[in-house]
Structures are given as C-alpha cells and as structure tokens.
Motif scaffolding. Sequence first.
Motif, PDB file in Angstrom:
ATOM      1  N   SER A   1      41.973  53.564  45.198  1.00 25.24           N
ATOM      2  CA  SER A   1      42.372  53.537  43.799  1.00 25.24           C
ATOM      3  C   SER A   1      41.128  53.667  42.911  1.00 25.24           C
ATOM      4  CB  SER A   1      43.110  52.242  43.475  1.00 25.24           C
ATOM      5  OG  SER A   1      42.210  51.147  43.491  1.00 25.24           O
ATOM      6  N   LEU A   2      41.365  53.900  41.631  1.00 24.86           N
ATOM      7  CA  LEU A   2      40.257  54.085  40.693  1.00 24.86           C
ATOM      8  C   LEU A   2      39.425  52.820  40.541  1.00 24.86           C
ATOM      9  CD1 LEU A   2      38.840  56.042  38.857  1.00 24.86           C
ATOM     10  CD2 LEU A   2      40.516  55.544  37.067  1.00 24.86           C
ATOM     11  N   SER A   3      40.049  51.667  40.633  1.00 29.16           N
ATOM     12  CA  SER A   3      39.297  50.415  40.522  1.00 29.16           C
ATOM     13  C   SER A   3      38.284  50.281  41.663  1.00 29.16           C
ATOM     14  CB  SER A   3      40.238  49.207  40.507  1.00 29.16           C
ATOM     15  OG  SER A   3      40.992  49.131  41.696  1.00 29.16           O
ATOM     16  N   LEU A   4      38.655  50.731  42.856  1.00 26.47           N
ATOM     17  CA  LEU A   4      37.738  50.675  43.997  1.00 26.47           C
ATOM     18  C   LEU A   4      36.607  51.685  43.827  1.00 26.47           C
ATOM     19  CD1 LEU A   4      40.204  50.249  47.013  1.00 26.47           C
ATOM     20  CD2 LEU A   4      38.716  48.515  45.969  1.00 26.47           C
ATOM     21  N   LYS A   5      36.929  52.852  43.281  1.00 27.11           N
ATOM     22  CA  LYS A   5      35.899  53.865  43.037  1.00 27.11           C
ATOM     23  C   LYS A   5      34.847  53.355  42.051  1.00 27.11           C
ATOM     24  CE  LYS A   5      38.862  57.947  43.762  1.00 27.11           C
ATOM     25  NZ  LYS A   5      38.124  58.592  44.849  1.00 27.11           N
ATOM     26  N   CYS A   6      35.264  52.418  41.202  1.00 32.27           N
ATOM     27  CA  CYS A   6      34.343  51.868  40.193  1.00 32.27           C
ATOM     28  C   CYS A   6      33.677  50.577  40.648  1.00 32.27           C
ATOM     29  CB  CYS A   6      35.085  51.623  38.889  1.00 32.27           C
ATOM     30  SG  CYS A   6      35.601  53.140  38.052  1.00 32.27           S
ATOM     31  N   GLY A   7      33.792  50.255  41.935  1.00 33.90           N
ATOM     32  CA  GLY A   7      33.086  49.101  42.479  1.00 33.90           C
ATOM     33  C   GLY A   7      33.954  47.971  42.958  1.00 33.90           C
ATOM     34  N   GLY A   8      35.230  47.966  42.573  1.00 33.49           N
ATOM     35  CA  GLY A   8      36.151  46.929  43.031  1.00 33.49           C
ATOM     36  C   GLY A   8      35.800  45.536  42.521  1.00 33.49           C
ATOM     37  N   ALA A   9      36.352  44.542  43.197  1.00 31.51           N
ATOM     38  CA  ALA A   9      36.190  43.148  42.771  1.00 31.51           C
ATOM     39  C   ALA A   9      34.729  42.710  42.709  1.00 31.51           C
ATOM     40  CB  ALA A   9      36.969  42.235  43.713  1.00 31.51           C
ATOM     41  N   GLU A  10      33.899  43.242  43.608  1.00 24.21           N
ATOM     42  CA  GLU A  10      32.482  42.865  43.616  1.00 24.21           C
ATOM     43  C   GLU A  10      31.786  43.252  42.320  1.00 24.21           C
ATOM     44  OE1 GLU A  10      30.515  44.407  47.017  1.00 24.21           O
ATOM     45  OE2 GLU A  10      31.671  43.209  48.453  1.00 24.21           O
ATOM     46  N   SER A  11      32.297  44.280  41.665  1.00 26.59           N
ATOM     47  CA  SER A  11      31.720  44.730  40.399  1.00 26.59           C
ATOM     48  C   SER A  11      32.548  44.263  39.201  1.00 26.59           C
ATOM     49  CB  SER A  11      31.628  46.262  40.378  1.00 26.59           C
ATOM     50  OG  SER A  11      30.788  46.725  41.414  1.00 26.59           O
ATOM     51  N   GLY A  12      33.514  43.379  39.479  1.00 27.04           N
ATOM     52  CA  GLY A  12      34.352  42.874  38.403  1.00 27.04           C
ATOM     53  C   GLY A  12      35.422  43.847  37.944  1.00 27.04           C
ATOM     54  N   VAL A  13      35.797  44.783  38.828  1.00 30.29           N
ATOM     55  CA  VAL A  13      36.813  45.781  38.484  1.00 30.29           C
ATOM     56  C   VAL A  13      38.077  45.480  39.291  1.00 30.29           C
ATOM     57  CG1 VAL A  13      37.365  48.227  38.323  1.00 30.29           C
ATOM     58  CG2 VAL A  13      34.986  47.480  38.126  1.00 30.29           C
ATOM     59  N   PHE A  14      39.174  45.229  38.580  1.00 36.84           N
ATOM     60  CA  PHE A  14      40.408  44.823  39.231  1.00 36.84           C
ATOM     61  C   PHE A  14      41.571  45.726  38.815  1.00 36.84           C
ATOM     62  CE2 PHE A  14      37.666  41.173  38.798  1.00 36.84           C
ATOM     63  CZ  PHE A  14      37.741  40.541  40.037  1.00 36.84           C
ATOM     64  N   PRO A  15      42.517  45.959  39.724  1.00 36.00           N
ATOM     65  CA  PRO A  15      43.700  46.756  39.359  1.00 36.00           C
ATOM     66  C   PRO A  15      44.611  45.942  38.445  1.00 36.00           C
ATOM     67  CG  PRO A  15      43.933  45.882  41.579  1.00 36.00           C
ATOM     68  CD  PRO A  15      42.546  45.524  41.134  1.00 36.00           C
ATOM     69  N   PHE A  16      45.471  46.620  37.706  1.00 33.70           N
ATOM     70  CA  PHE A  16      46.417  45.941  36.822  1.00 33.70           C
ATOM     71  C   PHE A  16      47.659  46.804  36.675  1.00 33.70           C
ATOM     72  CE2 PHE A  16      43.070  48.137  34.459  1.00 33.70           C
ATOM     73  CZ  PHE A  16      43.793  49.077  33.744  1.00 33.70           C
ATOM     74  N   LEU A  17      48.718  46.218  36.170  1.00 33.09           N
ATOM     75  CA  LEU A  17      49.977  46.943  36.026  1.00 33.09           C
ATOM     76  C   LEU A  17      49.873  48.006  34.927  1.00 33.09           C
ATOM     77  CD1 LEU A  17      52.494  43.956  36.200  1.00 33.09           C
ATOM     78  CD2 LEU A  17      52.050  45.667  37.970  1.00 33.09           C
ATOM     79  N   PRO A  18      50.501  49.168  35.130  1.00 30.10           N
ATOM     80  CA  PRO A  18      50.492  50.196  34.079  1.00 30.10           C
ATOM     81  C   PRO A  18      51.233  49.674  32.858  1.00 30.10           C
ATOM     82  CG  PRO A  18      52.019  50.770  35.840  1.00 30.10           C
ATOM     83  CD  PRO A  18      51.251  49.590  36.319  1.00 30.10           C
ATOM     84  N   HIS A  19      50.689  49.953  31.690  1.00 27.66           N
ATOM     85  CA  HIS A  19      51.286  49.433  30.458  1.00 27.66           C
ATOM     86  C   HIS A  19      50.822  50.235  29.246  1.00 27.66           C
ATOM     87  CE1 HIS A  19      47.307  47.567  30.765  1.00 27.66           C
ATOM     88  NE2 HIS A  19      47.329  47.509  29.429  1.00 27.66           N
ATOM     89  N   CYS A  20      51.605  50.173  28.197  1.00 23.32           N
ATOM     90  CA  CYS A  20      51.226  50.737  26.900  1.00 23.32           C
ATOM     91  C   CYS A  20      51.078  49.559  25.946  1.00 23.32           C
ATOM     92  CB  CYS A  20      52.300  51.693  26.396  1.00 23.32           C
ATOM     93  SG  CYS A  20      52.010  52.271  24.694  1.00 23.32           S
ATOM     94  N   THR A  21      49.866  49.307  25.494  1.00 20.84           N
ATOM     95  CA  THR A  21      49.597  48.165  24.616  1.00 20.84           C
ATOM     96  C   THR A  21      50.071  48.461  23.195  1.00 20.84           C
ATOM     97  OG1 THR A  21      47.668  47.564  25.942  1.00 20.84           O
ATOM     98  CG2 THR A  21      47.808  46.631  23.723  1.00 20.84           C
ATOM     99  N   LEU A  22      50.872  47.548  22.660  1.00 23.10           N
ATOM    100  CA  LEU A  22      51.387  47.698  21.299  1.00 23.10           C
ATOM    101  C   LEU A  22      50.540  46.931  20.286  1.00 23.10           C
ATOM    102  CD1 LEU A  22      55.179  47.337  22.146  1.00 23.10           C
ATOM    103  CD2 LEU A  22      53.988  49.440  21.509  1.00 23.10           C
TER     104      LEU A  22
END
Length: 199
Positions: A1-22
């Motif tokens: 996933s993209l979060s892993l490509k950006c370093g994952g949990a070790e780099s403070g990058v975590f996956p999250f649910l898809p959403h549109c922020t209002l």
Amino acid sequence: SLSLKCGGAESGVFPFLPHCTLLYNISDMSEKINDSSEKLMEILLYKCVDKFRESTGKSQDDVTRESSTLHQPSMQLVLLLLLIPTSFYYFAYPKHADNGKGFGCVISLILLENTIALQQLHAAVTATFPQDERQSNFVPHMSLVYAPETKATWLQQYTTRDLECHKQVLLKPLCAKYLSLWSTKGQVHEWYRVCRVQL
C-alpha cells in the motif's frame, strides 16, 4: 500500500479509511467529545442527514421506492451522493499551516467533483456544527496518505507520474454510505471514529 511505500509505521505513516472531509478542526469540539457525549454527536449527525434530505427534496420513502425500482435493498441516501474523482493532487501541509494546526506532512490525494449533492451535504454539516478552520473554503477530496515531509520529492513525483498511469482504474465514482465524526487529536494511528450514521 502507499503507506508502506512511504515508510510505514516505523516512519509514522499509517493506513486509514477512505473518506471525504467536510469540516476540518472544528473549534471547541475536542473538549466536548467524551463517552457521555457520543449520543449527542450522533443526534447532530442525524440532524445533518435530515437537512441534507430536505435540501434534496427526497424523503426516506422516496429513496426506498427508488431502491426498490432498481431491485436493490434500501440504502437510504447512498444513491444520491456519488463521489466523482477528477484528478490526483499533491499537497504539502506543514506544522505552521492553519494557525499551527497543520499535520506536518505531505499528502497525496484525489480531488472530487464538487457536485450539487456534495455541496448540499456540506451546507447541512456547516449549518449544524461550529465553524471549522477552513470556513467556507471547501475543496472536496479523498486523502491517500499522510507522509513525512522528508518524502516530499518522492511523493510529489509518485502522485503526478505513477498514479496518473492508473487513473482509469483509480478515478472511478464511489458511493458515500456514511456521515461520521472523528477525533483527529494526535498522530493518525491515534485518530478514532466517535460515531457515524448512514446517509
């Protein structure tokens, strides 16, 4: 996933649910969110949905009949709120942004068409909750990752080059199913959903 490509949990990058922020960083809301207030927050979300239905001129009975006509189970207002992706976008969100409330990260996101239905839902939410940090500047989007600023160059290239190669697959319409309220205090892995209601 993209979060892993950006370093994952070790780099403070975590996956999250898809959403549109209002709404972003609603003023004075963090102090009001606790176990005893979850029911109140849920009531406010239902008020938003009611206002949304009023603005669309559709009652629950109307939507149930439409769902039956399409030989689908009643999905309430899911059929009315289509999220339509338009393009990919790279966004830097440093700590000093939004009066020091920035996430201190870089973001890859999908911009969404600001449809009439989405505008109506946004209007219903802003009429119900306190004013947020962005106020009237509503740019509908779906974030894909919140990455460290050290990943800025890589993520910008990935967003504008690699993702574009897959836009036929990734930029497909989606149906919004829920309206939810989240606490976003702390890091992404500390965020949690306070409550949600079906649209």
